[in-house]
Design a protein around this motif. Structure first.
Motif, PDB file in Angstrom:
ATOM      1  N   VAL A  30       0.849  -1.198   0.000  1.00  0.00           N
ATOM      2  CA  VAL A  30       0.000   0.000   0.000  1.00  0.00           C
ATOM      3  C   VAL A  30       0.887   1.250   0.000  1.00  0.00           C
ATOM      4  O   VAL A  30       0.681   2.166  -0.798  1.00  0.00           O
ATOM      5  N   ALA A  31       1.894   1.273   0.866  1.00  0.00           N
ATOM      6  CA  ALA A  31       2.781   2.439   0.954  1.00  0.00           C
ATOM      7  C   ALA A  31       3.513   2.700  -0.352  1.00  0.00           C
ATOM      8  O   ALA A  31       3.776   3.859  -0.700  1.00  0.00           O
ATOM      9  N   SER A  32       3.835   1.648  -1.082  1.00  0.00           N
ATOM     10  CA  SER A  32       4.554   1.831  -2.350  1.00  0.00           C
ATOM     11  C   SER A  32       3.659   2.425  -3.431  1.00  0.00           C
ATOM     12  O   SER A  32       4.157   2.886  -4.457  1.00  0.00           O
ATOM     13  N   SER A  33       2.344   2.459  -3.171  1.00  0.00           N
ATOM     14  CA  SER A  33       1.387   2.935  -4.166  1.00  0.00           C
ATOM     15  C   SER A  33       0.722   4.255  -3.795  1.00  0.00           C
ATOM     16  O   SER A  33      -0.232   4.671  -4.450  1.00  0.00           O
ATOM     17  N   THR A  34       1.172   4.882  -2.731  1.00  0.00           N
ATOM     18  CA  THR A  34       0.545   6.129  -2.284  1.00  0.00           C
ATOM     19  C   THR A  34       1.564   7.006  -1.570  1.00  0.00           C
ATOM     20  O   THR A  34       2.579   6.501  -1.075  1.00  0.00           O
ATOM     21  N   ILE A  35       1.262   8.295  -1.512  1.00  0.00           N
ATOM     22  CA  ILE A  35       2.061   9.193  -0.667  1.00  0.00           C
ATOM     23  C   ILE A  35       1.293   9.535   0.608  1.00  0.00           C
ATOM     24  O   ILE A  35       1.771  10.295   1.438  1.00  0.00           O
ATOM     25  N   LYS A  36       0.118   8.969   0.754  1.00  0.00           N
ATOM     26  CA  LYS A  36      -0.676   9.158   1.976  1.00  0.00           C
ATOM     27  C   LYS A  36      -0.081   8.309   3.096  1.00  0.00           C
ATOM     28  O   LYS A  36       0.567   7.293   2.843  1.00  0.00           O
ATOM     29  N   PRO A  37      -0.288   8.705   4.348  1.00  0.00           N
ATOM     30  CA  PRO A  37       0.217   7.891   5.457  1.00  0.00           C
ATOM     31  C   PRO A  37      -0.388   6.497   5.470  1.00  0.00           C
ATOM     32  O   PRO A  37      -1.587   6.330   5.239  1.00  0.00           O
ATOM     33  N   VAL A  38       0.449   5.519   5.741  1.00  0.00           N
ATOM     34  CA  VAL A  38       0.010   4.132   5.879  1.00  0.00           C
ATOM     35  C   VAL A  38       0.409   3.658   7.276  1.00  0.00           C
ATOM     36  O   VAL A  38       1.566   3.790   7.676  1.00  0.00           O
ATOM     37  N   ILE A  39      -0.564   3.122   7.982  1.00  0.00           N
ATOM     38  CA  ILE A  39      -0.334   2.603   9.327  1.00  0.00           C
ATOM     39  C   ILE A  39      -0.526   1.094   9.262  1.00  0.00           C
ATOM     40  O   ILE A  39      -1.595   0.611   8.891  1.00  0.00           O
ATOM     41  N   GLY A  40       0.520   0.365   9.603  1.00  0.00           N
ATOM     42  CA  GLY A  40       0.467  -1.084   9.577  1.00  0.00           C
ATOM     43  C   GLY A  40       0.152  -1.650  10.946  1.00  0.00           C
ATOM     44  O   GLY A  40       0.678  -1.179  11.956  1.00  0.00           O
ATOM     45  N   VAL A  41      -0.713  -2.660  10.961  1.00  0.00           N
ATOM     46  CA  VAL A  41      -1.051  -3.357  12.200  1.00  0.00           C
ATOM     47  C   VAL A  41      -0.653  -4.820  12.028  1.00  0.00           C
ATOM     48  O   VAL A  41      -1.266  -5.546  11.255  1.00  0.00           O
ATOM     49  N   PRO A  42       0.392  -5.247  12.728  1.00  0.00           N
ATOM     50  CA  PRO A  42       0.781  -6.661  12.635  1.00  0.00           C
ATOM     51  C   PRO A  42      -0.216  -7.549  13.361  1.00  0.00           C
ATOM     52  O   PRO A  42      -0.803  -7.161  14.366  1.00  0.00           O
ATOM     53  N   VAL A  43      -0.395  -8.753  12.807  1.00  0.00           N
ATOM     54  CA  VAL A  43      -1.333  -9.727  13.361  1.00  0.00           C
ATOM     55  C   VAL A  43      -0.551 -10.886  13.959  1.00  0.00           C
ATOM     56  O   VAL A  43       0.430 -11.351  13.385  1.00  0.00           O
ATOM     57  N   ASN A  44      -1.013 -11.362  15.090  1.00  0.00           N
ATOM     58  CA  ASN A  44      -0.406 -12.503  15.757  1.00  0.00           C
ATOM     59  C   ASN A  44      -0.894 -13.789  15.100  1.00  0.00           C
ATOM     60  O   ASN A  44      -1.787 -14.455  15.588  1.00  0.00           O
ATOM     61  N   SER A  45      -0.306 -14.115  13.953  1.00  0.00           N
ATOM     62  CA  SER A  45      -0.736 -15.328  13.262  1.00  0.00           C
ATOM     63  C   SER A  45       0.349 -16.401  13.256  1.00  0.00           C
ATOM     64  O   SER A  45       0.058 -17.564  13.074  1.00  0.00           O
TER      65      SER A  45
END
Length: 177
Positions: free
Chosen positions: A74-89
């Motif tokens: 997502v970040a590579s496709s936008t200049i808008k802020p991207v917030i990542g949420v890691p999942v405990n998988s």
């Protein structure tokens, strides 16, 4: 108008997303939520990002586990802020955390704690509050509520300890008599 687009790497991440949507509902933030995979549905992901840009989105939240490439793509496709949420998988979520946090130079992703959809939403609200005084005031009030909650917890704990100590003393006195 959508302020934030929440993208889940899998429908199984919906409880983490729910934490974010509850915050957004509380703050009056408009959002959309969908599922897309960086690896299995790249064309769908590109369409979601393109549509978000047309709707003047302010930020993205990407929730992903395992290799957790979704936030970075997502970040590579936008200049808008991207917030990542890691999942405990797998690996207690550490693999996803590191994948999100260790982005290459020039393509940053903000990373919150494992499973912390709520903190991702608060961070998005903070970003929007930079230019929105109403949101800034709501955030200030939210912080005050957090302080009050902790103070009530401290008082409650003290009351419980005093009550337990009295009960123990009374119990000891009864045994001695």
């Amino acid at each position: 108008m959508t302020d934030v687009v929440i993208i889940l790497g899998s429908k199984s991440d919906k409880e983490i997303a729910r934490k974010a949507t509850e915050i957004f509902d509380r703050f009056g933030i408009e959002y959309t939520i969908t599922v897309a995979s960086a690896h299995r549905t790249p064309a769908r992901l590109a369409e979601i990002i393109e549509s978000a840009h047309k709707n003047n989105v302010k930020a993205f939240i990407a929730i992903a586990g395992l290799s957790a490439h979704l936030p970075g793509v997502v970040a590579s496709s936008t200049i808008k802020p991207v917030i990542g949420v890691p999942v405990n998988s797998a690996l207690d979520g550490i693999d996803a955390l590191l994948s999100i946090a260790q982005m290459p130079t020039g393509i940053p992703v903000a990373c919150v704690g494992i499973g912390r959809g709520d903190n991702a939403a608060i961070l998005a609200v903070q970003l929007m509050a930079v230019e929105n005084m109403e949101l800034a005031e709501k955030l200030t009030n939210h912080r005050k509520e957090l302080i009050e909650m902790i103070e009530k917890d401290a008082e409650s704990l003290l009351d419980e300890l005093v009550t337990a100590r009295r009960a123990a003393s009374n119990n000891l006195l009864q045994r001695l008599n």
